[in-house]
Write a protein that holds these residues in place. Structure first.
Motif, PDB file in Angstrom:
ATOM      1  N   ASP A 292     -27.139 -57.831 -91.793  1.00 45.58           N
ATOM      2  CA  ASP A 292     -27.604 -56.770 -93.033  1.00 45.58           C
ATOM      3  C   ASP A 292     -26.926 -55.532 -92.694  1.00 45.58           C
ATOM      4  OD1 ASP A 292     -31.043 -57.872 -93.709  1.00 45.58           O
ATOM      5  OD2 ASP A 292     -28.930 -58.597 -94.167  1.00 45.58           O
ATOM      6  N   GLY A 293     -26.458 -54.966 -93.731  1.00 42.66           N
ATOM      7  CA  GLY A 293     -26.123 -53.442 -93.257  1.00 42.66           C
ATOM      8  C   GLY A 293     -24.961 -53.056 -94.621  1.00 42.66           C
ATOM      9  N   ASN A 294     -24.174 -52.208 -94.275  1.00 39.84           N
ATOM     10  CA  ASN A 294     -23.068 -51.721 -95.240  1.00 39.84           C
ATOM     11  C   ASN A 294     -21.876 -51.946 -94.753  1.00 39.84           C
ATOM     12  OD1 ASN A 294     -25.662 -49.950 -95.318  1.00 39.84           O
ATOM     13  ND2 ASN A 294     -24.720 -49.266 -97.238  1.00 39.84           N
ATOM     14  N   TYR A 295     -20.949 -52.274 -95.842  1.00 38.55           N
ATOM     15  CA  TYR A 295     -19.589 -52.964 -95.459  1.00 38.55           C
ATOM     16  C   TYR A 295     -18.727 -52.395 -96.470  1.00 38.55           C
ATOM     17  CZ  TYR A 295     -22.052 -56.259 -92.203  1.00 38.55           C
ATOM     18  OH  TYR A 295     -22.686 -56.792 -91.070  1.00 38.55           O
ATOM     19  N   ARG A 296     -17.324 -52.470 -96.094  1.00 36.68           N
ATOM     20  CA  ARG A 296     -16.296 -51.895 -97.265  1.00 36.68           C
ATOM     21  C   ARG A 296     -15.309 -53.022 -96.681  1.00 36.68           C
ATOM     22  NH1 ARG A 296     -14.541 -46.949 -95.525  1.00 36.68           N
ATOM     23  NH2 ARG A 296     -16.413 -46.306 -96.651  1.00 36.68           N
TER      24      ARG A 296
END
Lengths: 512, 87
Positions: A292-296
């Motif tokens: 889980d988390g923020n990605y680019r």
């Protein structure tokens, strides 16, 4: 007198010529002509749209629905149906890869629940460089409101795994299909043409054969679950093969990298990094489990650069796309970083006007006037236009004799394709033998094998803790060091060149 | 918009001036030797070599970049005449 001095003296004439050419350029861009009976549905829930003017969206994939027709799962609704005017007896889609047309069928499902199948499986039709799947009905239908779909028939395909079938909804008509729901995250979509006997083949108003990234998933600002499916569809024009260094897909973990410089981040995952050796459609598809988390996700068609960052004037600009997405739940700092990045990206992307209509509406003093946007539209160059200009400069100016030979040498050096190293064979005499048949043996020295073995040995030495090779550790340092040396040499040369070359200069002599 | 327009005009103008010059697609064959093919093969073999010995690749790129700078400087000095940079 230098050429630039001559230009300065005749600037009035040049400005007048520029205005005349500008007028021609602006009005010549108004050429639009399109006649098509193409329909397009980007993904489930979206209306099926009739395209009669501009081309289809480039950011499309096409999905093949469940291989059974199930009105309960795919109910007829206004968003699925289209109104087909006139008579028709054929549906056409554009094949881009995967299984053959004969393993699929097209369906029409009337708004009242009745449906009709094509008489048989899709037939492959080849016209020029394009391959189509044609589905011919046993009768001609009149104007109707219906739901159109393309299914994979279980009678023709094994139940598992379902082979992929690539259709096209993009301007170049290449897409990837997914078995499953045609959701927005999948960037699914289908384009199809409704025809009476003959299809006009015009899925777009003009075939876009520019080298570019057509689609990238996950979609920007999407929230997905693990494992995450990454997909890239790009097109490489044959003329750009010598200037395309490669295709790179990088996954950034924003939560870990928010305080680090991108190039020095240890957490970037290179999903794909390779050279572009063949032209045409490039499709990449990979599923990666992520926490889980923020990605680019960043996908780049990398043009040839020096040291990875110095712009090569002989090559066009790189084409990159960034999509930010969240897996599961967003983190606080990751969310802030994504918001800042997105706003900065949107700011610069929104401040370019690619049409005179957009410019006119923003700069109109009577309605919607915005001095900031109007000024930005007027002076900030558009990326696509800038790229076209540089392409024209390369083809029209840099490739001319005699400097064209220099350009050709530059493009040869830019081409990262490798050639096998030579092998040498030495013949040794091993014994007296006879005059007719001397005892000989030959030894072959293959430099390529020798170097490949050495390379494998070097790459096998890894740091026991982090698992990085010597190249992973020292390459950024070597790259930085050489860059500094080269730039320092150039700077020293420039600092010593500030005085003009004066043929009448007099040397001051000191009188003793 | 204006910037794009000006750049397009400049490129069109310069392109029109030099449109009569022939285009170069490959390097010429000199005395029976295909220079283009030889250079393509040679550079390809060099890149094959530098795939393994990667520091040499960066050094080579740096050298080429430096030579490119000197060539551009020569060209600017030719165009600007006496206003060009000194040696």
């Amino acid at each position: 007198m230098g050429i630039f001095s001559s230009i300065h003296k005749n600037r009035g004439l040049i400005i007048a010529l520029a205005v005349s050419l500008a007028t021609v350029l602006i009005y010549s861009s108004a050429l639009k002509a399109h006649a098509s009976t193409v329909y397009y549905q980007p993904y489930t829930g979206e209306p099926v749209t009739v395209f009669t003017a501009s081309g289809l969206s480039d950011s499309t994939y096409v999905y093949t629905p469940n291989y059974t027709i199930d009105p309960q799962s795919y109910p007829i609704s206004q968003t699925y149906t289209i109104n087909i005017p006139g008579s028709f007896n054929k549906i056409r889609t554009k094949w881009a890869g995967g299984t053959s047309c004969s393993k699929t069928e097209a369906t029409l499902q009337g708004y009242d629940g009745n449906y009709a199948l094509t008489t048989g499986s899709g037939a492959t039709t080849t016209q020029g460089d394009n391959i189509y799947c044609d589905y011919v009905f046993s009768q001609t239908y009149g104007a109707t409101t219906t739901f159109v779909g393309v299914v994979m028939d279980p009678n023709f395909s094994p139940p598992t795994p379902i082979p992929e079938l690539l259709f096209d909804g993009s301007g170049l008509n290449s897409g990837a299909s997914y078995y499953g729901d045609n959701t927005q995250a999948q960037l699914g979509g289908i384009a199809f043409e409704i025809c009476l006997d003959t299809c006009d083949n015009f899925f777009t108003e003009s075939s876009n054969t520019n080298t570019r990234i057509i689609s990238l998933s996950p979609a920007n600002n999407a929230t997905v679950t693990s494992p995450v499916n990454f997909a890239l569809h790009a097109y490489i024009n044959p003329d750009d093969l010598t200037t395309i260094k490669g295709i790179r897909i990088t996954l950034h973990n924003i939560d870990q990298n928010v305080l680090l410089l991108g190039d020095f981040s240890p957490s970037d995952i290179y999903l794909f990094e390779g050279n572009a050796t063949t032209s045409g459609d490039f499709l990449f598809n990979q599923t990666v489990p992520l926490g889980d988390g923020n990605y680019r996700i960043e996908a780049c068609l990398e043009r040839t650069y020096f040291f990875g960052w110095v712009l090569n004037p002989f090559a066009p600009l790189s084409d990159c796309q960034n999509h930010q997405f969240i897996v599961g739940t967003s983190t606080f700092i990751g969310g802030i970083s994504q918001t800042m990045f997105g706003q900065t990206n949107d700011f610069f992307e929104g401040l370019t006007a690619t049409s005179s209509e957009a410019l006119a509406s923003t700069c109109n003093p009577l309605t919607n006037f915005d001095i900031r946007q109007c000024s930005a539209y007027l002076f900030i160059p558009d990326g696509a236009g800038l790229k076209n200009t540089m392409d024209q400069a390369r083809q029209g100016i840099l490739s001319r004799v005699p400097w064209g030979y220099l350009s050709r040498m530059v493009s040869i050096f830019q081409n990262s394709a490798t050639s096998s190293l030579p092998a040498f064979t030495a013949t040794l005499r091993t014994g007296p033998g006879s005059d007719m048949t001397p005892d000989e043996t030959s030894i072959t020295i293959d430099i390529g094998d020798m170097i490949a073995g050495g390379g494998a040995l070097l790459d096998s030495i890894e740091d026991p803790i982090h698992g990085k090779t010597a190249r992973d550790i020292f390459e950024p340092i070597v790259k930085l060091g050489i860059s500094i040396i080269v730039l320092f040499t150039i700077a020293m040369d420039l600092m010593g060149s500030h005085k003009h070359a004066d043929g009448d200069s007099r040397q001051k002599t000191k009188l003793s | 918009m204006i910037t794009n327009l000006l750049l397009n005009v400049v490129v069109l103008f310069i392109g029109a001036i030099f449109s009569w010059l022939p285009q170069v697609t490959t390097l010429p064959t000199i005395m029976g030797v295909d220079v283009d093919g030889a250079l393509v093969t040679g550079v390809g073999q060099l890149y094959q070599f530098t795939d393994t010995f990667w520091p040499l690749g960066y050094m080579f790129n740096g050298f080429i970049f430096l030579m490119g700078y000197y060539i551009i400087k020569l060209g600017i000095r030719f165009l600007l005449g006496h206003r060009g940079p000194a040696h």
